[in-house]
Design an enzyme around this catalytic site. Sequence first.
Site, PDB file in Angstrom:
ATOM      1  CG  HIS A   1      -2.100 -21.827   9.341  1.00 26.21           C
ATOM      2  ND1 HIS A   1      -3.256 -21.094   9.214  1.00 26.21           N
ATOM      3  CD2 HIS A   1      -1.181 -20.956   9.843  1.00 26.21           C
ATOM      4  CE1 HIS A   1      -3.046 -19.854   9.620  1.00 26.21           C
ATOM      5  NE2 HIS A   1      -1.791 -19.736  10.008  1.00 26.21           N
TER       6      HIS A   1
ATOM      7  CD  GLU B   1      -5.688 -22.307   7.026  1.00 29.31           C
ATOM      8  OE1 GLU B   1      -5.607 -22.348   8.264  1.00 29.31           O
ATOM      9  OE2 GLU B   1      -4.924 -21.652   6.314  1.00 29.31           O
TER      10      GLU B   1
ATOM     11  NE  ARG C   1      -5.236 -15.590   8.662  1.00 27.88           N
ATOM     12  CZ  ARG C   1      -4.154 -15.772   9.447  1.00 27.88           C
ATOM     13  NH1 ARG C   1      -3.072 -16.331   8.949  1.00 27.88           N
ATOM     14  NH2 ARG C   1      -4.187 -15.418  10.712  1.00 27.88           N
TER      15      ARG C   1
ATOM     16  NE  ARG D   1      -2.339  -0.971   3.506  1.00 24.72           N
ATOM     17  CZ  ARG D   1      -2.890  -1.030   4.709  1.00 24.72           C
ATOM     18  NH1 ARG D   1      -4.160  -0.731   4.856  1.00 24.72           N
ATOM     19  NH2 ARG D   1      -2.210  -1.408   5.768  1.00 24.72           N
TER      20      ARG D   1
HETATM   21  C1  8YV Z   1      -0.769 -18.382  14.004  1.00 24.69           C
HETATM   22  C2  8YV Z   1      -1.005 -16.883  11.988  1.00 24.69           C
HETATM   23  O1  8YV Z   1      -0.254 -19.612  14.330  1.00 24.69           O
HETATM   24  O2  8YV Z   1      -0.560 -15.295  13.658  1.00 24.69           O
HETATM   25  C3  8YV Z   1      -1.087 -15.543  12.609  1.00 24.69           C
HETATM   26  O3  8YV Z   1      -1.713 -14.661  11.983  1.00 24.69           O
HETATM   27  O4  8YV Z   1      -1.418 -17.046  10.906  1.00 24.69           O
HETATM   28  C4  8YV Z   1      -0.432 -18.094  12.599  1.00 24.69           C
HETATM   29  O5  8YV Z   1       0.904 -18.151  12.283  1.00 24.69           O
HETATM   30  C5  8YV Z   1      -2.234 -18.395  14.279  1.00 24.69           C
HETATM   31  O6  8YV Z   1      -2.860 -17.296  13.768  1.00 24.69           O
HETATM   32  C6  8YV Z   1      -2.529 -18.464  15.738  1.00 24.69           C
HETATM   33  O7  8YV Z   1      -3.820 -18.018  16.027  1.00 24.69           O
END
Ligand code: 8YV
Length: 330
Positions: A292, A274, A245, A183
């Site tokens: 993940h 997921e 994501r 951005r």
């Molecule tokens: C985490 C993640 O393990 O922190 C994040 O945004 O995507 C991960 O690496 C997960 O979110 C834990 O809630």
Amino acid sequence: MPTSKKKPLVIVTRKLPDAIETRMMELFQTRLNADDHAMTKPELVEAVRTADVLVPTVTDRIDAAVLSQAGPSLKLIASFGTGVDHIDLATARQRGIIVTNTPGVLTEDTADMTMALILAVGRRLSEGERLVRAGAWKGWAPTAMLGHRLWGKRLGIIGMGRIGTALAKRARAFGMSIHYHNRNRVREEVEQELEATFWESLDQMLARMDIVSVNCPHTPATYHLMSARRLKLLPAHALIVNTSRGEVIDENALARMLKAGELAGAGLDVFEHEPAVNPKLIELENVVLLPHMGSATIEGRLDMGEKVLINIKTFADGHNPPDRVIATMF
Ligand code: 8YV
């Protein structure tokens, strides 16, 4: 004499490292999830009805429907993780609920995993491993298992925040040239140190990259940022990796293009739905799929837990928690 303050009731939705849970119980009234099942919607509703503080993870969808049933005592959602796309921030704000996250402590681990995926896809690590384990390896051959050299390739980073920048540093050491779309342009010193090229137009950047890495958060603005149209802009020899994501990439379009040979490979640690993984991706050899685990290190999880504790404790002591998430940040 001041009346002694009651300890807040903290409900933790998933099993956290033992040291974190122990400290949590010392500091607060704590309800843990000993068997670590992902909470159902009714369980989440029950949690927000009763808790003073909720500690969710990425596996809990704290949407408007859940938040609309929050009890008057819920004042803080101290999420265990950096991404906050599982929480409806606008509704939380309307209801006067503060949201915190755990930024900064999973940067290096996630950047390592992104680099690992680039190596794994580019050099066909999973395919090679599958071949050996299947007992199908017939011995060395000059033209067997040929991947592509990383040295000298152009890496396009979508989202030059902490993780994008940490990835760029690693990729430099592997001889790649750094390109990025963000951005905002990053500071000149950072650009110079990384010899990074800023592309205001994502479309133009994509058309010229050998490898693309998704490192931006999932927000309404980045949902399917890598749409079918944009994926088609990539050269057919390009690889794409995602440790951010799943929602940022149109997964169906990606699977179609990989199958058709319109893209050379993908390394995915995150998925649109997921824990479901698109079956079309599972069929493909040129895709590395991980569950993940980008930030899954013992050190990282302890640091994340420590941040959660500090956020709750600071808040319970009447101060502004350090990692407060402001809706406009995302
Ligand atoms: C985490 C993640 O393990 O922190 C994040 O945004 O995507 C991960 O690496 C997960 O979110 C834990 O809630």
